[in-house]
Design an enzyme around this catalytic site. Sequence first.
Site, PDB file in Angstrom:
ATOM      1  N   CYS A  64      52.765  50.807  35.980  1.00  0.00           N
ATOM      2  CA  CYS A  64      52.386  50.312  34.651  1.00  0.00           C
ATOM      3  C   CYS A  64      53.412  50.711  33.587  1.00  0.00           C
ATOM      4  CB  CYS A  64      51.008  50.862  34.283  1.00  0.00           C
ATOM      5  SG  CYS A  64      50.432  50.292  32.677  1.00  0.00           S
ATOM      6  N   CYS A  68      50.593  56.420  29.221  1.00  0.00           N
ATOM      7  CA  CYS A  68      49.370  57.229  29.045  1.00  0.00           C
ATOM      8  C   CYS A  68      49.523  58.553  29.813  1.00  0.00           C
ATOM      9  CB  CYS A  68      48.156  56.458  29.547  1.00  0.00           C
ATOM     10  SG  CYS A  68      48.087  54.760  28.918  1.00  0.00           S
ATOM     11  N   CYS A  71      47.630  59.327  33.222  1.00  0.00           N
ATOM     12  CA  CYS A  71      47.453  58.298  34.261  1.00  0.00           C
ATOM     13  C   CYS A  71      48.500  58.355  35.364  1.00  0.00           C
ATOM     14  CB  CYS A  71      47.451  56.930  33.596  1.00  0.00           C
ATOM     15  SG  CYS A  71      47.075  55.616  34.780  1.00  0.00           S
ATOM     16  N   CYS A 108      33.532  46.303  39.054  1.00  0.00           N
ATOM     17  CA  CYS A 108      34.545  46.461  38.018  1.00  0.00           C
ATOM     18  C   CYS A 108      35.939  46.445  38.637  1.00  0.00           C
ATOM     19  CB  CYS A 108      34.286  47.786  37.299  1.00  0.00           C
ATOM     20  SG  CYS A 108      35.393  48.052  35.929  1.00  0.00           S
ATOM     21  N   CYS A 139      33.036  42.993  35.721  1.00  0.00           N
ATOM     22  CA  CYS A 139      33.739  43.728  34.672  1.00  0.00           C
ATOM     23  C   CYS A 139      35.206  43.792  35.061  1.00  0.00           C
ATOM     24  CB  CYS A 139      33.142  45.133  34.575  1.00  0.00           C
ATOM     25  SG  CYS A 139      33.998  46.196  33.403  1.00  0.00           S
ATOM     26  N   CYS A 199      32.988  47.196  26.864  1.00  0.00           N
ATOM     27  CA  CYS A 199      32.858  48.512  27.493  1.00  0.00           C
ATOM     28  C   CYS A 199      34.010  49.347  26.957  1.00  0.00           C
ATOM     29  CB  CYS A 199      32.948  48.355  29.010  1.00  0.00           C
ATOM     30  SG  CYS A 199      33.015  49.918  29.900  1.00  0.00           S
ATOM     31  N   ARG A 277      28.175  55.710  30.362  1.00  0.00           N
ATOM     32  CA  ARG A 277      28.562  55.871  31.764  1.00  0.00           C
ATOM     33  C   ARG A 277      29.312  57.170  32.013  1.00  0.00           C
ATOM     34  NH1 ARG A 277      31.699  51.265  33.478  1.00  0.00           N
ATOM     35  NH2 ARG A 277      29.676  50.295  33.646  1.00  0.00           N
TER      36      ARG A 277
HETATM   37  N1  SAM Z   1      45.448  49.548  32.415  1.00  0.00           N
HETATM   38  C1  SAM Z   1      44.216  49.324  31.830  1.00  0.00           C
HETATM   39  C2  SAM Z   1      44.010  50.108  30.581  1.00  0.00           C
HETATM   40  O1  SAM Z   1      44.471  51.231  30.514  1.00  0.00           O
HETATM   41  O2  SAM Z   1      43.342  49.623  29.688  1.00  0.00           O
HETATM   42  C3  SAM Z   1      43.052  49.537  32.757  1.00  0.00           C
HETATM   43  C4  SAM Z   1      43.026  50.654  33.750  1.00  0.00           C
HETATM   44  S1  SAM Z   1      42.950  52.313  33.108  1.00  0.00           S
HETATM   45  C5  SAM Z   1      43.236  53.270  34.540  1.00  0.00           C
HETATM   46  C6  SAM Z   1      41.243  52.543  32.669  1.00  0.00           C
HETATM   47  C7  SAM Z   1      40.839  53.860  32.062  1.00  0.00           C
HETATM   48  O3  SAM Z   1      40.749  54.854  33.061  1.00  0.00           O
HETATM   49  C8  SAM Z   1      41.732  54.484  31.024  1.00  0.00           C
HETATM   50  O4  SAM Z   1      41.571  53.907  29.776  1.00  0.00           O
HETATM   51  C9  SAM Z   1      41.267  55.926  31.030  1.00  0.00           C
HETATM   52  O5  SAM Z   1      40.264  56.124  30.059  1.00  0.00           O
HETATM   53  C10 SAM Z   1      40.709  56.108  32.433  1.00  0.00           C
HETATM   54  N2  SAM Z   1      41.544  57.054  33.198  1.00  0.00           N
HETATM   55  C11 SAM Z   1      42.755  56.802  33.731  1.00  0.00           C
HETATM   56  N3  SAM Z   1      43.257  57.898  34.331  1.00  0.00           N
HETATM   57  C12 SAM Z   1      42.340  58.891  34.171  1.00  0.00           C
HETATM   58  C13 SAM Z   1      42.279  60.265  34.554  1.00  0.00           C
HETATM   59  N4  SAM Z   1      43.275  60.856  35.202  1.00  0.00           N
HETATM   60  N5  SAM Z   1      41.184  60.963  34.228  1.00  0.00           N
HETATM   61  C14 SAM Z   1      40.166  60.382  33.562  1.00  0.00           C
HETATM   62  N6  SAM Z   1      40.164  59.094  33.176  1.00  0.00           N
HETATM   63  C15 SAM Z   1      41.242  58.346  33.464  1.00  0.00           C
HETATM   64  C1  DTB Z   2      36.924  54.126  32.754  1.00  0.00           C
HETATM   65  O1  DTB Z   2      36.725  54.524  31.589  1.00  0.00           O
HETATM   66  N1  DTB Z   2      36.983  54.911  33.829  1.00  0.00           N
HETATM   67  C2  DTB Z   2      37.294  54.153  35.000  1.00  0.00           C
HETATM   68  C3  DTB Z   2      37.191  52.700  34.482  1.00  0.00           C
HETATM   69  N2  DTB Z   2      37.093  52.869  33.073  1.00  0.00           N
HETATM   70  C4  DTB Z   2      38.161  51.698  34.882  1.00  0.00           C
HETATM   71  C5  DTB Z   2      38.625  54.528  35.585  1.00  0.00           C
HETATM   72  C6  DTB Z   2      38.723  55.959  35.965  1.00  0.00           C
HETATM   73  C7  DTB Z   2      40.078  56.190  36.591  1.00  0.00           C
HETATM   74  C8  DTB Z   2      40.229  57.604  37.045  1.00  0.00           C
HETATM   75  C9  DTB Z   2      41.579  57.913  37.546  1.00  0.00           C
HETATM   76  C10 DTB Z   2      42.025  57.197  38.773  1.00  0.00           C
HETATM   77  O2  DTB Z   2      41.234  57.030  39.740  1.00  0.00           O
HETATM   78  O3  DTB Z   2      43.201  56.819  38.819  1.00  0.00           O
HETATM   79 FE1  SF4 Z   3      48.670  51.699  32.459  1.00  0.00          FE
HETATM   80 FE2  SF4 Z   3      47.293  53.795  33.315  1.00  0.00          FE
HETATM   81 FE3  SF4 Z   3      47.687  53.462  30.731  1.00  0.00          FE
HETATM   82 FE4  SF4 Z   3      46.057  51.774  32.053  1.00  0.00          FE
HETATM   83  S1  SF4 Z   3      45.722  53.949  31.716  1.00  0.00           S
HETATM   84  S2  SF4 Z   3      47.623  51.232  30.537  1.00  0.00           S
HETATM   85  S3  SF4 Z   3      47.091  51.726  34.029  1.00  0.00           S
HETATM   86  S4  SF4 Z   3      49.285  53.854  32.271  1.00  0.00           S
END
Ligand code: SAM
Ligand code: DTB
Ligand code: SF4
Length: 331
Positions: A64, A68, A71, A108, A139, A199, A277
């Site tokens: 990506c 973030c 992530c 989702c 979703c 959401c 959630r």
């Molecule tokens: N790329 C899209 C975005 O960021 O909007 C969708 C996927 S992203 C992985 C969805 C959400 O997962 C993020 O907004 C974040 O709140 C949550 N998330 C991602 N990595 C995480 C982590 N290591 N621990 C907790 N929540 C996480």
């Molecule tokens: C959200 O707030 N939590 C979910 C969903 N929206 C998509 C994602 C959690 C991702 C946790 C880290 C991972 O598995 O990479």
């Molecule tokens: Fe990309 Fe992860 Fe950020 Fe979603 S949370 S925009 S997948 S870097």
Amino acid sequence: MNHLSLIDSASVAPLPDISRDGIAALFELPFLDLVAQAHAVHLRHHPRNAVQLSTLLSIKTGGCAEDCGYCSQSAFAKSGVKAEKLIDADTVVAAAQEAKAAGSGRFCMGAAWREPKARDMPALLDMVRRVKELGLETCMTLGMLSSEQADALAEAGLDYYNHNIDTSPEHYANVITTRSFQDRLDTLDHVRRSGMAVCCGGILGMGETREDRIGFLHALATLPEPPDSVPLNALVPISGTVLGDMLADTPLARIDEIEFIRTVAAARITMPHSVVRLSAGRESMSEAGQALCFMAGANSIFTGDRLLTTGNNGGDADAALFAKLGLGPSI
Ligand code: SAM
Ligand code: DTB
Ligand code: SF4
């Protein structure tokens, strides 16, 4: 304004005080008073002892363009997660069928994109239509959307769009620099206008202060309409990500479980109609901690042993916990 000063005409219930001061006052309450108040609000607006089950599938993993700090899927992270292509709709439908058989009511689909490209849209719309045909709520979380993309997804039958503000406006730039808080609000606006349910939530334990947690809930509760669904994640520390490595080197502490539960309770009170959630981070939470989250108003979880790139509690552990607590699924 005090918490009981206005009346919600629809339910003849007191309207919550969603000013920053009002939310701060909730956090200051003795813990048991706060949870009791949240539980009372919960019972007024939601079925008792019922927790919705959602299943998550990563339809496009890694690589990506966003940075973030939490992530594993960011191209800036050294987490070992490889960039993959969008998976095909047949694979998605098979996973959705499995999720339905396991009792999930919502499916989702998450993609590691800054935003979907025009060429991806036909495949995404096909996935929505076919998952919806199975009788599941749908979703997606795909990053930023233009208003045209949001309209097309809504038209295909997408029920919910997940797009998190993640933290307070003040803390945001400490976590993500490749997009702004306002970018998030713009997509949320496109989603809301398309008619899809919103959401929107965030992550606790990213080095934010309590003031940030108050600002985060304030930002959610004061959106033009509060989100229909509010995912609250506890940071899952992932090695090779900025925040995961900070946690390993200890300048950053994990969110305290009691403070997490306080935040759930404050979310329930300030957004009484929203589904709250309990999302990522449940694996490192005790059963008693999760039980208190349900008491405080959480009424949805992700089931299955995987989230997107990290583990989750798994159906057996959740079934055992639900049996212990006398909880059942709500669709
Ligand atoms: N790329 C899209 C975005 O960021 O909007 C969708 C996927 S992203 C992985 C969805 C959400 O997962 C993020 O907004 C974040 O709140 C949550 N998330 C991602 N990595 C995480 C982590 N290591 N621990 C907790 N929540 C996480
Ligand atoms: C959200 O707030 N939590 C979910 C969903 N929206 C998509 C994602 C959690 C991702 C946790 C880290 C991972 O598995 O990479
Ligand atoms: Fe990309 Fe992860 Fe950020 Fe979603 S949370 S925009 S997948 S870097």
